[in-house]
Design a protein around this motif. Structure first.
Motif, PDB file in Angstrom:
ATOM      1  N   THR A   2       0.747  -1.200  -0.114  1.00  0.00           N
ATOM      2  CA  THR A   2      -0.002   0.001   0.129  1.00  0.00           C
ATOM      3  C   THR A   2       0.946   1.215   0.058  1.00  0.00           C
ATOM      4  N   ALA A   3       0.826   1.897  -1.117  1.00  0.00           N
ATOM      5  CA  ALA A   3       1.764   3.118  -1.248  1.00  0.00           C
ATOM      6  C   ALA A   3       1.253   4.150  -0.488  1.00  0.00           C
ATOM      7  N   PRO A   4       2.205   5.063   0.345  1.00  0.00           N
ATOM      8  CA  PRO A   4       1.598   6.342   0.984  1.00  0.00           C
ATOM      9  C   PRO A   4       1.044   7.126   0.222  1.00  0.00           C
ATOM     10  N   ARG A   5      -0.065   8.037   0.658  1.00  0.00           N
ATOM     11  CA  ARG A   5      -0.939   9.039  -0.172  1.00  0.00           C
ATOM     12  C   ARG A   5      -0.083  10.413  -0.287  1.00  0.00           C
ATOM     13  N   GLN A   6       0.886  10.474   0.645  1.00  0.00           N
ATOM     14  CA  GLN A   6       1.400  11.736   0.834  1.00  0.00           C
ATOM     15  C   GLN A   6       2.941  11.543   1.120  1.00  0.00           C
ATOM     16  N   ASP A   7       3.722  12.511   0.736  1.00  0.00           N
ATOM     17  CA  ASP A   7       5.262  12.379   0.595  1.00  0.00           C
ATOM     18  C   ASP A   7       5.487  12.368   2.081  1.00  0.00           C
ATOM     19  N   PRO A   8       6.016  11.045   2.262  1.00  0.00           N
ATOM     20  CA  PRO A   8       6.526  10.702   3.734  1.00  0.00           C
ATOM     21  C   PRO A   8       7.844  11.320   4.151  1.00  0.00           C
ATOM     22  N   LEU A   9       8.612  11.857   3.250  1.00  0.00           N
ATOM     23  CA  LEU A   9       9.786  12.381   3.385  1.00  0.00           C
ATOM     24  C   LEU A   9       9.847  13.862   3.723  1.00  0.00           C
ATOM     25  N   ARG A  33       6.745   2.695  -4.382  1.00  0.00           N
ATOM     26  CA  ARG A  33       6.430   4.117  -5.161  1.00  0.00           C
ATOM     27  C   ARG A  33       5.856   5.128  -4.049  1.00  0.00           C
ATOM     28  N   ILE A  34       6.442   6.057  -4.174  1.00  0.00           N
ATOM     29  CA  ILE A  34       5.912   7.174  -3.181  1.00  0.00           C
ATOM     30  C   ILE A  34       5.560   8.428  -3.911  1.00  0.00           C
ATOM     31  N   PRO A  35       4.724   9.310  -3.230  1.00  0.00           N
ATOM     32  CA  PRO A  35       4.667  10.771  -3.992  1.00  0.00           C
ATOM     33  C   PRO A  35       5.471  11.694  -3.354  1.00  0.00           C
ATOM     34  N   THR A  36       6.000  12.638  -4.371  1.00  0.00           N
ATOM     35  CA  THR A  36       7.097  13.507  -3.922  1.00  0.00           C
ATOM     36  C   THR A  36       6.733  14.821  -4.260  1.00  0.00           C
ATOM     37  N   GLY A  37       6.668  15.783  -3.220  1.00  0.00           N
ATOM     38  CA  GLY A  37       6.330  16.992  -3.389  1.00  0.00           C
ATOM     39  C   GLY A  37       4.785  17.073  -3.389  1.00  0.00           C
ATOM     40  N   SER A  38       4.145  18.354  -3.852  1.00  0.00           N
ATOM     41  CA  SER A  38       2.821  18.411  -4.153  1.00  0.00           C
ATOM     42  C   SER A  38       2.257  18.333  -5.540  1.00  0.00           C
ATOM     43  N   ALA A  43       8.165   8.802  -7.034  1.00  0.00           N
ATOM     44  CA  ALA A  43       9.473   8.286  -7.032  1.00  0.00           C
ATOM     45  C   ALA A  43       9.550   7.017  -6.577  1.00  0.00           C
ATOM     46  N   TYR A  44      10.589   6.162  -6.618  1.00  0.00           N
ATOM     47  CA  TYR A  44      10.810   4.868  -5.973  1.00  0.00           C
ATOM     48  C   TYR A  44      11.518   5.037  -4.794  1.00  0.00           C
ATOM     49  N   LEU A  45      11.391   4.713  -3.647  1.00  0.00           N
ATOM     50  CA  LEU A  45      12.127   4.857  -2.625  1.00  0.00           C
ATOM     51  C   LEU A  45      12.733   3.371  -1.967  1.00  0.00           C
ATOM     52  N   PRO A 304      12.245   8.669 -11.120  1.00  0.00           N
ATOM     53  CA  PRO A 304      13.218   8.915 -10.005  1.00  0.00           C
ATOM     54  C   PRO A 304      13.499   7.956  -9.117  1.00  0.00           C
ATOM     55  N   VAL A 305      14.646   7.499  -8.698  1.00  0.00           N
ATOM     56  CA  VAL A 305      15.009   6.613  -7.580  1.00  0.00           C
ATOM     57  C   VAL A 305      15.694   7.060  -6.679  1.00  0.00           C
ATOM     58  N   LEU A 306      15.180   7.051  -5.446  1.00  0.00           N
ATOM     59  CA  LEU A 306      15.874   7.288  -4.112  1.00  0.00           C
ATOM     60  C   LEU A 306      16.071   6.224  -3.237  1.00  0.00           C
ATOM     61  N   ILE A 307      17.461   6.138  -2.724  1.00  0.00           N
ATOM     62  CA  ILE A 307      17.997   4.979  -1.995  1.00  0.00           C
ATOM     63  C   ILE A 307      18.332   5.724  -0.898  1.00  0.00           C
ATOM     64  N   ALA A 308      17.880   5.188   0.228  1.00  0.00           N
ATOM     65  CA  ALA A 308      18.234   5.770   1.545  1.00  0.00           C
ATOM     66  C   ALA A 308      18.941   4.950   2.448  1.00  0.00           C
ATOM     67  N   PRO A 309      20.142   5.411   2.572  1.00  0.00           N
ATOM     68  CA  PRO A 309      21.149   4.680   3.619  1.00  0.00           C
ATOM     69  C   PRO A 309      20.744   4.767   4.937  1.00  0.00           C
TER      70      PRO A 309
END
Length: 395
Positions: A2-9, A33-38, A43-45, A304-309
């Motif tokens: 279940t993808a988040p509806r708002q940008d969690p970051l 896949r997550i939403p980014t910005g508004s 993007a994929y996190l 876009p792909v975001l890798i989170a160390p």
């Protein structure tokens, strides 16, 4: 999943403590896949450790931001020295630039810099007195790496604080206009610095770097972008490394006491401190150049792909009981410096600066403690790096 509806970051709770968010996302799926910005963008996190390692080395994930944004409408105005540096390029351009940058941070070169780093730390702590309050960020964690990298670039002492302020603005997640303006101030300043050095014969550090650039086939713009990268990446993350490490130790008195009793343990503790609270929370921008599959999840081309160390370093699949600071843990597999061809070439210098700063701190002020409750500390509002706005301490 279940993808988040708002940008969690961009949630204020994420900036204060990203790890519950990372845990929740990873438990749902380590690649999602997550939403980014508004603006309706996505993007994929990547939050899992094995998935992050895989993504870091996948050549189908490009770092060429110019290629990604070509033809796309944008209201951004970053200086080319910031938007087109080594971190935002793929081979062969990346290979040429990295070949010039890497010799600056070899083990031998860093060993030569250690006496200078030690003098800088000593000078910064000269006015510190037991029983007084200091801000570890403003009084040590910022000026130390700024002074070192500016020394490497030949930046005059009178300009160093100004450059540090511009770099701080560059990581402001709340104001794109402020970020863009800071990028132009940095880019214009370093362009002038490089042009002046080229027009004036000399044997200073910048002259040496420019000779290396010439021998490595880098043109003027690439030389400026490399200088900008060394300045920004060379001090921003190290500042957070030092601040996060000191806070982690103060919040874990048993670990702090071990290092206070035996400072020679500090070099071996650095990997666990980096893993526990990574100064790089989300790695810089990548995008998929073709359809690919990471961690069992299909990622279409053009995303876009975001890798989170920061998330990968707390993945229980890689580090059991990941939310516990354990100085005996083998944390060498952390991803705080990245992985693969884009792994941070300045890692040896960052480690040396943090080691010397921590050793001096615990030796001179073994009874230091927080001046305010830990929950009252303010964190920088940026998803890329994780660091404190201030760290007030009683010596």
């Amino acid at each position: 999943m279940t993808a988040p509806r708002q940008d969690p970051l961009r949630d204020p709770r994420f900036f204060a403590d990203p790890y519950p968010t990372y845990d929740r996302l990873r438990e749902g799926c380590p690649v999602q896949r997550i939403p980014t910005g508004s603006g309706g963008h996505h993007a994929y996190l990547i939050t899992g450790h094995p998935e992050a390692r895989e993504a870091f080395t996948d050549p189908r994930l490009s770092k060429d931001t110019v290629r990604f944004f070509a033809g796309r409408p944008s209201n951004r105005d970053l200086h080319p020295a910031i938007s087109r540096n080594m971190l935002a390029s793929d081979p062969p351009a990346h290979t040429r630039q990295r070949r010039v940058a890497t010799p600056l941070f070899t083990t031998g070169r860093v060993r030569e810099l250690r006496p200078f780093i030690t003098r800088v730390v000593d000078d910064l702590m000269t006015a510190w007195r037991p029983g007084t309050e200091v801000d570890l960020v403003a009084d040590l964690a910022v000026p130390l790496p700024v002074t070192v990298v500016c020394e490497l670039l030949g930046v005059p002492e009178s300009d160093r604080a100004t450059l540090a302020g511009w770099s701080h603005d560059l990581f402001d997640a709340t104001d794109n206009g402020r970020i863009d303006a800071a990028s132009h101030r940095i880019g214009d300043y370093l362009t002038h610095l490089v042009d002046t050095a080229r027009a004036t014969p000399g044997d200073g550090p910048l002259h040496s770097l420019l000779r290396d650039c010439d021998e490595g086939g880098l043109d003027r713009d690439e030389a400026v972008s490399l200088a900008a990268l060394l300045l920004v990446a060379g001090h921003e993350t190290t500042t957070h490394f030092i601040g996060n490490a000191v806070l982690a130790l103060l919040r874990h008195p048993e670990a702090f006491d071990r290092l206070r009793q035996d400072p020679d343990l500090i070099p071996g503790a650095l990997d666990e401190l980096l893993r526990f609270d990574s100064p790089v929370s989300v790695a810089t921008f990548r995008h998929s150049t073709e359809d690919l599959r990471v961690g069992g999840v299909d990622i279409p081309a053009g995303f876009p792909v975001l890798i989170a160390p920061g998330a990968a370093n707390r993945d229980p699949a890689a580090f059991p009981d990941p939310h516990r600071l354990d100085l005996d843990r083998d944390a060498g597999g952390h991803l705080s410096f990245g992985h693969g061809i884009h792994r941070c070439p300045g890692a040896p210098l960052a480690r040396a600066e943090a080691e010397i700063a921590l050793r001096t701190l615990v030796t001179r002020f073994p009874d230091l403690h927080l001046a305010i409750p830990a929950q009252s500390l303010t964190w920088r509002r940026t998803r890329l790096t994780r660091g404190l706005a201030a760290l007030p301490l009683i010596l």
